[in-house]
Design a protein around this motif. Sequence first.
Motif, PDB file in Angstrom:
ATOM      1  N   PHE A   1       0.830  -1.206   0.000  1.00  0.00           N
ATOM      2  CA  PHE A   1       0.000   0.000   0.000  1.00  0.00           C
ATOM      3  C   PHE A   1       0.865   1.257   0.000  1.00  0.00           C
ATOM      4  O   PHE A   1       0.580   2.217  -0.739  1.00  0.00           O
ATOM      5  CB  PHE A   1      -0.914   0.006   1.227  1.00  0.00           C
TER       6      PHE A   1
ATOM      7  N   GLY B   1      -2.845   3.530  -4.104  1.00  0.00           N
ATOM      8  CA  GLY B   1      -2.489   2.643  -3.001  1.00  0.00           C
ATOM      9  C   GLY B   1      -3.503   1.524  -2.842  1.00  0.00           C
ATOM     10  O   GLY B   1      -3.134   0.352  -2.646  1.00  0.00           O
TER      11      GLY B   1
ATOM     12  N   LEU C   1      -3.043  -2.521  -3.435  1.00  0.00           N
ATOM     13  CA  LEU C   1      -3.380  -3.445  -2.355  1.00  0.00           C
ATOM     14  C   LEU C   1      -4.344  -4.518  -2.839  1.00  0.00           C
ATOM     15  O   LEU C   1      -4.159  -5.712  -2.554  1.00  0.00           O
ATOM     16  CB  LEU C   1      -3.984  -2.664  -1.188  1.00  0.00           C
TER      17      LEU C   1
END
Length: 261
Positions: A12, A86, A90
């Motif tokens: 992330f 991010g 993820l």
Amino acid sequence: MFYIILMYMFVFIIGICIGSFLNVCIYRIPREESIAYPPSHCTSCGHRLGVKDLVPIFSYLFLKKRCRYCSDEISSRYALIELAVGIIFLLISLKYGFSLETLKYTTLMSIMFVIALIDLETMEVYFKITFFGAVCGVIFLVIEGVTKGYSLNNYLYYLLGAVFPALIITVIILLTKGMGWGDVEIIFVSGLFLGFKLSFLMIFISFIIGAVISIFLLWSKRKGRKDPIPFGPFIALGTFFAILMGDSIINLYISHYINMI
């Protein structure tokens, strides 16, 4: 378990850092500026930003949405892009683990993200970006071919995944002129990464998303019937859904079809 959580947190963090760089690309490429020089600076006062001004998301929050040097307001878009990238990184890593596929698909979505937002803002697709994307696609294809022992059919699977969907969009453009040639480039790049099956699913999802959003824009009178609507963002969304859910959707369809027989 703690180690795995740390690894996903690392993914992330890498994502939001990449998102910070993508912000630079999205801002500078349409302005024909170098993405490397000059270093990051405030777009209002021109002051060069220090390390403490460039921490993704957190600098935006700690500075209370204002430039440290001129107090001009910082657009929330920058932090939102960092956060979105991010989350994308993820989700892809949760799907594919810490693998070559994760690296490949996060690279693809980074490229698609830049293309989509520039297209959304300017209605332009820049060849330098799609060319870079195609080069990356070929590099990953070669790496996968070496590591997985691809045969000629495997290479053709990905090449056809790029060429056939691009030909479909070309025919649509020639018949209806309802899309742009930049869309052909985007589809080609996406298909080169996804392969034959997922690329067609990507097109299908892109058209569904495009139709729904276009109807909403027309219904809300935010767009008129003759107003152009960029298709690049829809391709990016279709690509993302194909990456995350493509195999499941295809397998579900095949099992349903078999049961009907």
